[in-house]
Design an enzyme around this catalytic site. Structure first.
Site, PDB file in Angstrom:
ATOM      1  N   CYS A 159      -0.844  -8.010  -3.181  1.00  0.00           N
ATOM      2  CA  CYS A 159      -2.279  -8.070  -2.870  1.00  0.00           C
ATOM      3  C   CYS A 159      -2.490  -8.600  -1.455  1.00  0.00           C
ATOM      4  CB  CYS A 159      -3.017  -8.957  -3.865  1.00  0.00           C
ATOM      5  SG  CYS A 159      -2.526 -10.684  -3.813  1.00  0.00           S
ATOM      6  N   GLU A 217      -4.848  -4.400  -4.189  1.00  0.00           N
ATOM      7  CA  GLU A 217      -3.433  -4.351  -4.539  1.00  0.00           C
ATOM      8  C   GLU A 217      -2.814  -3.092  -3.931  1.00  0.00           C
ATOM      9  OE1 GLU A 217      -1.712  -6.557  -6.201  1.00  0.00           O
ATOM     10  OE2 GLU A 217      -3.169  -7.760  -7.310  1.00  0.00           O
TER      11      GLU A 217
END
EC number: 2.1.1.35
Length: 520
Positions: free
Chosen positions: A451, A513
């Protein structure tokens, strides 16, 4: 929620005041950096500069009145709520379609600059119609949107500090910086990513604090007791609240009184409106304490909350990591599963596995699942989830991946193919983990979930590609994708980055992500 405090009956608070005889000296709340990393951070020195997420977002907002960010907080700087929204959810003014365009462009730009960096370090000069700055190192898939856009967080942590009115018992999120001495805590019930239930619990906690004679702990060495609040919820509406408390020099008897008071407030007092499933209390003398350092004490209710995900019933402890967007996590884990390509002859190695959801969701398609996780409570949750769902081909290990992985891999040297999935914290992977993955020849496929590709994880990825980084990034000593180098204990074949899939779990924020597939 704006009228919450006016609706609280005074008789519901009298018991609270009458039970307490403890007073403390006023102090300042412990402040620690909460600012999410900006896209404008240097990307490995001079290679990648520029805040491209904010630049793209600005382009998407053409026609809207531009707003400059205030350098310091003050009464004439505009709405406190808007300014907090700009910090916590910088993309909130854009439609979700525009947000996805911003995020995809940002991920693409990162990969393009990654490719430019690789080419520069390798001294490769290729003449094509596509400029080096626009080339991609792999196939980039379209971004996968979040199924839920608003109120998607299943976990929120609220701070306690002085609010815009100067009251030190304000519960919310921070504006300002510690360096400038202008920290202000603003209530968060207007933020698009926070569920109403989380804001409700936070506001009742504020009611509790303002009736308590004990001061909040603003800075450890200046005293005070009440600290932050964490709220966890599941898709069934169950709610777990965790209150962090600095014990200072209170006796066990005095601590017991405080625990009984807060318990009473949320069971039979005004806080009963929150309908908590469980309430935890942690005595913490540090900024962050794990369950092992200072156990979470269950004051009332169920010890866990449960979630349904990918046909699994998952147990979640107070300290366990679980993706904060449940519906988005299902999309993320399905993507990971598709990229792994596991089959009945494959061992799935789940590194930094949290509650084990990725590995357990693929257990029926593999011969065995091996999970490694630092947080003991999360490993216990993973084992419970496996047992409850009748999964018998999994094992989970507690500890640091860099210490467990080498020995675990050595015990599996039977020629069976291994697929590794890595979902590390924002700090990225320890170099010994990278070294172990690189040198274990049975690992032919690696799926890396990040992320924060522009931080330490970027270093992991870039350092996978070239040994030339050694001279520039001394903090990382081992590489996954450079040519074999016995001097550096890199003996296996190099990995190659093949595919990248952005998955949005954080609507209204710049974060996203990115799932990367490496093979060899």
């Amino acid at each position: 929620m704006a009228g919450l405090k006016r609706r609280v009956p005074m008789h519901g608070l009298r018991y609270f005041i009458s039970m307490v005889g403890l007073f403390s000296k006023p102090g300042l709340l412990p402040w620690y950096a909460r600012n999410s990393p900006g896209w404008s951070q240097l990307f490995l020195g001079t290679v990648c500069k520029g805040d491209f997420t904010r630049v793209i977002a600005t382009k998407c907002q053409k026609g809207q009145k531009s707003q400059k960010k205030p350098s310091r907080l003050g009464p004439l700087d505009g709405s406190w709520q808007e300014r907090l929204a700009d910090v916590v959810t910088p993309l909130w003014r854009l439609s979700y379609e525009e947000q996805l365009k911003v995020k995809f462009a940002a991920q693409k730009k990162i990969l393009q600059r990654l490719e430019s960096y690789i080419q520069m370090l390798n001294g490769v000069s290729v003449t094509t119609a596509v400029p080096v700055s626009e080339r991609l190192p792999c196939l980039l898939h379209p971004i996968i949107p979040s199924p839920v856009i608003n109120g998607y967080r299943n976990k929120s942590t609220f701070s306690v500090n002085r609010g815009p009115d100067g009251n030190p018992k304000t519960v919310g999120f921070y504006l300002g910086t510690w360096r400038d001495g202008n920290i202000v805590c603003v209530q968060s019930n207007h933020l698009k990513n926070i569920p109403e239930k989380h804001s409700q619990v936070a506001q009742y906690y504020e009611v509790f604090l303002r009736q308590s004679p004990l001061e909040p702990c603003l800075v450890f060495h200046e005293g005070g007791y009440w600290r932050e609040l964490t709220v966890r919820t599941n898709s069934q509406g169950h709610t777990m609240a965790i209150i962090i408390f600095h014990p200072q020099k209170l006796s066990q008897e005095e601590l017991h009184v405080q625990k009984e008071i807060v318990k009473e407030f949320f069971i039979r007092g005004p806080g009963a409106a929150c309908d908590l499933t469980s309430l935890y209390f942690q005595e913490s003398t540090m900024t962050r304490c794990s369950h092992q350092q200072s156990p979470y004490q269950l004051l009332f209710g169920e010890p866990y909350i449960f979630e349904e995900l990918l046909s699994l019933k998952i147990r979640i402890s107070p300290d366990a990591f679980f993706q904060i967007n449940t519906a988005g996590a299902e999309m993320l884990y399905r993507t990971v599963g598709e990229l792994t390509g596991v089959n009945s002859d494959t061992i799935l190695l789940d590194i930094c596995c949290g509650t084990g959801v990725i590995g357990l969701s693929l257990a029926q398609h593999t011969s065995r699942v091996l999970g490694i996780e630092l947080v003991e409570q999360a490993v216990e949750d993973a084992r419970w989830t496996a047992a409850f769902n009748g999964i018998t081909n999994s094992e989970f290990h507690t500890g640091q991946a860099e210490k467990i992985l080498p020995g675990l891999l050595k015990s599996k040297e039977d020629g069976q193919s291994i697929v590794a999935v890595v979902n590390p914290a924002r700090a990225g992977l320890h170099y010994k983990v990278i070294q172990a993955i690189r040198n274990f020849r049975a690992i032919r496929t690696l799926v890396f979930v990040s992320c924060k590709l522009h931080g330490e994880s970027t270093r992991n990825v870039i350092e996978l590609k070239t040994s030339s980084c050694l001279s520039l990034l001394s903090s990382w000593h081992y590489r996954l994708c450079c040519p074999p180098d016995p001097a550096k204990k890199l003996l296996g074949e190099p990995f190659v980055l093949q595919q990248a899939v952005p998955v949005d779990l954080f609507p209204h924020t710049p974060h996203c992500e990115l799932v990367l597939l490496f093979t060899r």
